[in-house]
Design an enzyme around this catalytic site. Sequence first.
Site, short mmCIF file in Angstrom:
data_model
loop_
_atom_site.label_atom_id
_atom_site.label_comp_id
_atom_site.label_asym_id
_atom_site.label_seq_id
_atom_site.Cartn_x
_atom_site.Cartn_y
_atom_site.Cartn_z
N ALA A 1 0.87 -1.22 0.10
CA ALA A 1 0.14 -0.01 0.15
C ALA A 1 0.86 1.31 0.16
O ALA A 1 0.28 2.32 0.10
CB ALA A 1 -1.10 -0.03 1.27
N ALA A 2 2.09 1.16 -0.14
CA ALA A 2 2.95 2.40 -0.21
C ALA A 2 2.53 3.42 -1.51
O ALA A 2 2.41 4.34 -1.47
CB ALA A 2 4.50 1.99 -0.32
N GLY A 3 2.36 2.51 -2.47
CA GLY A 3 1.68 3.03 -3.81
C GLY A 3 0.48 3.74 -3.80
O GLY A 3 0.17 4.77 -4.08
N ASP A 4 -0.48 3.13 -2.73
CA ASP A 4 -1.71 3.69 -2.60
C ASP A 4 -1.78 4.81 -1.73
O ASP A 4 -2.36 5.71 -1.77
CB ASP A 4 -2.65 2.61 -1.91
O1 RIB Z 1 -1.48 -1.72 -3.27
C1 RIB Z 1 -1.77 -3.02 -2.32
C2 RIB Z 1 -2.92 -3.58 -2.48
O2 RIB Z 1 -2.84 -4.43 -3.54
C3 RIB Z 1 -3.38 -4.68 -1.34
O3 RIB Z 1 -3.82 -4.14 -0.22
C4 RIB Z 1 -3.87 -5.73 -2.11
O4 RIB Z 1 -5.25 -6.01 -1.73
C5 RIB Z 1 -4.15 -5.31 -3.68
O5 RIB Z 1 -5.06 -4.74 -3.94
#
Ligand code: RIB
Length: 310
Positions: free
Chosen positions: A252-255
């Site tokens: 989730a660093a990218g998120d």
């Molecule tokens: O970017 C990370 C996410 O990618 C995770 O939380 C996983 O669920 C996938 O969707």
Amino acid sequence: MQTRNRVLVLGSLNMDLVVGSERVPLSGETIFGRSFATFLGGKGANQAVAAARLGVPVGMVGAVGGDAFGAQLADTMAQEGIDTSALQRTEGVSTGIALVMVEPGGRNTMIVVPGANGEVAPDAALASLDQLAPIRLLVAQFEIRMDTTWQVIHAAQARGIPVLLNAAPARAEAPAYFRGLDYLVVNEQEAACLAEQSVDNPALAAQAAHKLAGWGVLVVIVTLGVQGAVVVANGISQHIPAVPVEAVDSTAAGDAYIGGLAWALTEGQPLERAMTVAGCCGALAVTRLGAQPSLPTRTMLEAFMRERHI
Ligand code: RIB
């Protein structure tokens, strides 16, 4: 006049089943892991939560199954203050899951089973553009039905809504679909897949970004983890270095980066500053285990930037 829902996120919601392990097993091999935990995740949900924690109003379009994971994901989104009125609950289908393996140093490997994420049909998603108006920015990824994703992106463009596409996970798509995008954000694997070249340093990232910008995208950002990020806008490339931190889990660093970028852009921050803020959000996320638990609040982000004189 309605002023909420400045950022609309169209995307996936998953329950992450996370195993900590010394390494990833080889095909046919059984190894022992170190730890197991479940975390709320999914690229769409993570990006929505990341932006909401920084203070921008967010609406989420997506689908969960009629199971306990789905209920937990939907309830938590609502508790984060996200408008979930366009979130579908699809009975008889399982909620999306991600099987995540985290190695020492934070590197992760993942298998995603889409489940209900594959049920987000174009009509319902398109309706959300009116239902959740006014929208300042549409954020999308590649983890739900591709026909829905592109139809909503193109409908948003037709309405003059700026679009930020995080083309993740890596997937080759026709260049013509990308024409007119405001922001395209990809990591090195995704950039390599789209631009059909290797992308493992800032110079190659700039080369790939120029190619993708040539598809008619206004701003192309290639994130490179510890090597920072490269942006191409108006034909000019720039390298923004990373903020060094001790990595625990890169999930989730990218998120966190996308959520931070969406927040900063809708706040009206200039692109370079918005990328710096986004980089700090990504850096903070890698210091903690799990997807949504690792996404920083505004207070955490401000303290981090203050300590580092950013
Ligand atoms: O970017 C990370 C996410 O990618 C995770 O939380 C996983 O669920 C996938 O969707």
